[in-house]
Enzyme design. Structure first.
Site, PDB file in Angstrom:
ATOM      1  N   CYS A   7       4.694   0.064  -3.899  1.00 35.53           N
ATOM      2  CA  CYS A   7       5.331   0.369  -2.612  1.00 35.53           C
ATOM      3  C   CYS A   7       4.358  -0.012  -1.506  1.00 35.53           C
ATOM      4  O   CYS A   7       3.301   0.613  -1.375  1.00 35.53           O
ATOM      5  CB  CYS A   7       5.705   1.850  -2.522  1.00 35.53           C
ATOM      6  SG  CYS A   7       6.448   2.315  -0.951  1.00 35.53           S
ATOM      7  N   CYS A  22      10.797  -1.414   4.417  1.00 38.80           N
ATOM      8  CA  CYS A  22      10.351  -1.595   3.035  1.00 38.80           C
ATOM      9  C   CYS A  22       9.276  -2.675   3.052  1.00 38.80           C
ATOM     10  O   CYS A  22       9.561  -3.832   3.375  1.00 38.80           O
ATOM     11  CB  CYS A  22      11.518  -1.997   2.138  1.00 38.80           C
ATOM     12  SG  CYS A  22      11.047  -2.385   0.438  1.00 38.80           S
TER      13      CYS A  22
END
Length: 272
Positions: free
Chosen positions: A76, A218
């Site tokens: 991530c 993101c």
């Protein structure tokens, strides 16, 4: 019993961080369920994921991230920036460090300008693939799914990238799930809609696997979109990405690097 936590975000992609640097706080067999409970925005703290921070080797840190659906993500980008900020503020790391993730080791360089924190992440080498098969030609990572031409790349986690004229014209809640669950992606994929906004800039909206809805930003998705537009010859070695929650910059002059902010929101204690 009390469990300390810290809430952070990277461009609105928000996380609850559990510090396990000195000792395990949440047993491994409970980490996924803990994420489902406390990512809930009505009955929990509210977050796109739970970050678990622990030691790695002698000079690094380890990150695991569990999502609201109890799945564990391999990587991530926004989460790593938040993890690095917390670890730096806590005195665990210096201005550079290595973060170990299920997707591999990731190098991080971080800096403060007054009170503004920025981290630059050396991202995993992008892979162009569908069905987890490395691609050698254009057709192997591009596929028509429904009404969209979908490009596939993996920047630590799998991504589908769709170029559109205007991202705001897309009903993401309706358009993304069939792509996110398409058989081309054995483990599912994050779905990104990307619009060119300039010679070196794009705008991106992302539907995230595991969160199962659109998030404000993101990091791996912004990187995936930049990778695809560069591979297609639309942009050069610096791509400015505008997400719903703010800007990121992707650099290609020395590997692939993502630069962006992280913010500490608040700290608290879960008592039970």
């Amino acid at each position: 019993m009390e469990i300390p936590f810290t809430k952070l975000h990277g461009n609105g992609n928000d996380f609850v961080l559990i510090d396990e640097y000195e000792k395990m706080v949440i047993p491994d067999d409970m980490k996924a369920h803990f994420a489902a409970l406390y990512c809930d925005r009505r009955f929990g703290i509210g977050a796109d994921g739970i970050l678990y921070l622990s030691k790695y080797a002698t000079s690094g840190i380890r990150m695991r991230i569990f999502q609201p659906d109890e799945s564990e993500a391999e990587m991530c980008g926004n989460g790593i920036r938040c993890l690095a900020k917390y670890a730096f503020d806590a005195g665990y790391i210096g201005e550079t460090c290595t973060v170990e993730t299920p997707a591999g080791e990731v190098g991080v360089a971080l800096a403060y300008a007054n009170e503004d924190f920025t981290a630059t992440i050396r991202m995993p080498t992008p892979k162009f693939e569908r069905r987890d098969i490395p691609a050698t030609g254009d057709g192997e990572y591009r596929e028509r799914i429904g009404e969209f031409d979908v490009y596939a790349t993996n920047t630590g986690v799998p991504h589908a990238v769709i170029l559109v004229d205007a991202v705001d014209s897309i009903d993401i809640a309706a358009a993304a799930p069939p792509i996110r669950h398409h058989a081309s992606f054995l483990n599912g994929a994050n779905v990104n809609f990307v619009q060119k906004t300039g010679d070196d800039s794009i705008r991106v909206r992302t539907f995230e696997r595991g969160v199962e809805e659109e998030t404000l930003s993101c990091g791996t998705g912004a990187t995936a979109c930049a990778v695809i537009v560069r591979k297609l010859g639309y942009m050069g070695d610096i791509v400015h990405v505008e997400t719903q929650g703010g800007p990121l910059t992707i650099h290609f002059n020395d590997g692939v690097k993502m630069e962006g902010p992280a913010v500490t929101v608040f700290s608290g204690v879960i008592s039970y």
